[in-house]
Structures are given as C-alpha cells and as structure tokens.
Design a protein around this motif. Structure first.
Motif, PDB file in Angstrom:
ATOM      1  N   LEU A  54      -7.777  28.209  41.678  1.00  0.00           N
ATOM      2  CA  LEU A  54      -8.913  27.995  41.057  1.00  0.00           C
ATOM      3  C   LEU A  54      -9.906  26.638  41.561  1.00  0.00           C
ATOM      4  O   LEU A  54     -11.387  26.754  41.761  1.00  0.00           O
ATOM      5  N   PHE A  55      -9.127  26.073  41.161  1.00  0.00           N
ATOM      6  CA  PHE A  55      -9.784  24.628  41.521  1.00  0.00           C
ATOM      7  C   PHE A  55     -10.446  24.194  42.511  1.00  0.00           C
ATOM      8  O   PHE A  55     -11.448  23.586  43.216  1.00  0.00           O
ATOM      9  N   ILE A  56      -9.555  25.032  43.146  1.00  0.00           N
ATOM     10  CA  ILE A  56      -9.306  24.246  45.002  1.00  0.00           C
ATOM     11  C   ILE A  56     -10.520  25.529  45.864  1.00  0.00           C
ATOM     12  O   ILE A  56     -11.185  25.101  46.529  1.00  0.00           O
ATOM     13  N   TRP A  57     -10.350  26.436  45.244  1.00  0.00           N
ATOM     14  CA  TRP A  57     -10.914  27.425  45.807  1.00  0.00           C
ATOM     15  C   TRP A  57     -12.727  26.263  45.530  1.00  0.00           C
ATOM     16  O   TRP A  57     -13.241  26.598  46.167  1.00  0.00           O
ATOM     17  N   ILE A  58     -12.710  26.295  44.124  1.00  0.00           N
ATOM     18  CA  ILE A  58     -14.003  25.971  43.764  1.00  0.00           C
ATOM     19  C   ILE A  58     -14.106  24.391  44.445  1.00  0.00           C
ATOM     20  O   ILE A  58     -15.518  24.288  45.088  1.00  0.00           O
ATOM     21  N   PHE A  59     -13.415  24.098  44.287  1.00  0.00           N
ATOM     22  CA  PHE A  59     -13.554  22.229  45.674  1.00  0.00           C
ATOM     23  C   PHE A  59     -13.980  22.536  46.890  1.00  0.00           C
ATOM     24  O   PHE A  59     -15.297  21.418  47.360  1.00  0.00           O
ATOM     25  N   LYS A  60     -13.107  23.655  47.302  1.00  0.00           N
ATOM     26  CA  LYS A  60     -13.863  23.820  48.694  1.00  0.00           C
ATOM     27  C   LYS A  60     -15.063  24.582  48.963  1.00  0.00           C
ATOM     28  O   LYS A  60     -15.678  23.906  49.660  1.00  0.00           O
TER      29      LYS A  60
END
Length: 240
Positions: A54-60
């Motif tokens: 989730l956090f990686i998706w948000i960052f990307k």
C-alpha cells in the motif's frame, strides 16, 4: 546506482519501515485482547505485506504525478522535460529531433521518446522516424544517461521498419538543473562506429511547449518551432 532508481529505493525502505511500525502497533493491540498467538503471527505477516504494498503504491502515484516533487528530491540531477536535439556536421545542422525525457511509471528510471527530422534540398522538413528507449535498459548516473533505443522509420530503410541502437547523453548546466546535453549514439546492429556531434537544448518557452503538446509529429506549427530553434542554434554558433 541510477539517480531515479535510488530515490525509489529510499522510499521502498521507508515503506518497509513504516509498515513494520504500523504492524507492531496493531499486533500489540491485538495481543492485549488475549488473541491466540497463531492468529497474531498470521496477522503480522499479512499486515507487513499488505501495508508495504500500500505504501509503495501511494508513493509511486505521488512521485509519478508530481514532477515538482521529483525535482525537489533530485535537485540538480533533474533532467526531465522536452529537449530539442541538433545533429551537426562541420557546423551545419543535418537533422533535428524532439526528445521527451520523463520518469518511468514503474520505477525503472527514465524513459525517452521522440521524433527526428531533416531538411531536403528545397529546405522542406522531412519526418524520418520516431524513437523510444527500451524498458529497463536506461542507466542514469549524473551527469551521464546511457540507454538502448529503437528507431521506427516512417519509410522503410533497406527493407527494415525499425532498428536498435545505444546512446549516451552527458548533461551540463551553468547553474541549477541541466539545460544542455551532448550526445553520441550508434546503431549497434549495422555499424559499430559511434556518431557524435549531437547537442540537446532544453525547451523552456511555455508557448513552444504548449504547441508541441497539442501538435502532431507532422504539423506546420511544429516545423515553425524547428525553424525557430535552428535559427537560435546558428545565432549561438556565430556568437561563439
């Protein structure tokens, strides 16, 4: 490490750390409810994985949709934008290209694409080919960007519709983010020799950028912009 990939790696590490902290807070709370240990362990593994994704998706999504954020993190290594590229021979411009450099949405560094033109004997512009970098085959260690690319010809050349090659751009600036680059390339399949003499200028005129965004690769407005920068290039050579 590639400058852009390095930023992605930093945020991946931050995502892992954040998901671990959030997971610990949740599992500590669950343990206080006297839940069985096997449930706590299962929840821990699931949360670490899901929260990290989730956090990686948000960052990307944030990183891809806000170029000003990329400019902030990359500082003087920010090379994205629209560039006009001149190929010269004995001081004469023999062809000109429009090059778009942008961040790859999958976190694989930079992506390049564009089109190339040359003038015929009567001075009219001829569209030669489009080009694009090959996925995952770019490497950016400022100030040098190496990449593999594919040219797709408008008219077949020697019976071929496309050809592959490799290129290298070296960026420079007097102050701030780069506004120039020098480049070399070779069509690896047909000719191992390296062709130099290419110079790129970053297009900063907002009106020109708007015209390039809305016009096709074969429009009269585009050719006017090419003529404008040819004249600027020639004027720059005379003053140097």
């Amino acid at each position: 490490m590639d400058s852009y990939k390095k930023v992605y790696r930093y945020f991946e590490l931050i995502s892992i750390g954040t998901s671990a902290l959030v997971t610990k807070a949740i599992t500590d709370w669950v343990q206080g409810l006297k839940v069985q240990q096997i449930v706590v362990l299962s929840l821990t593994f699931a949360l670490v994985y899901l929260l990290n994704e989730l956090f990686i998706w948000i960052f990307k999504n944030i990183f891809n949709n806000f170029p000003h954020l990329r400019r902030y993190f990359l500082g003087e290594e920010f090379v994205e934008g629209v560039w006009i590229e001149f190929l010269t021979d004995n001081g004469n411009v023999t062809s000109i290209g429009i090059v778009l450099i942008k961040a790859d949405k999958e976190g694989n560094g930079l992506k390049l694409s564009g089109a190339n033109y040359s003038a015929n004997s009567t001075g009219d512009w001829i569209f030669n080919y489009t080009f694009s970098s090959k996925n995952e085959l770019t490497r950016f260690q400022f100030p040098v960007l190496d990449f593999a690319y594919v040219n797709s010809f408008y008219i077949r050349v020697n019976g071929r519709q496309s050809i592959e090659g490799v290129a290298q751009l070296t960026f420079s600036s007097i102050q701030g983010t780069p506004s120039r680059y020098h480049a070399s390339f070779n069509l690896a399949e047909d000719d191992p020799r390296t062709v130099g003499g290419l110079e790129g200028w970053k297009i900063q005129d907002k009106n020109d950028l708007k015209e390039l965004e809305k016009d096709s690769i074969n429009s009269s407005n585009l050719y006017k912009i090419l003529d404008k920068y040819i004249q600027l290039k020639q004027s720059n050579q005379r003053h140097n």
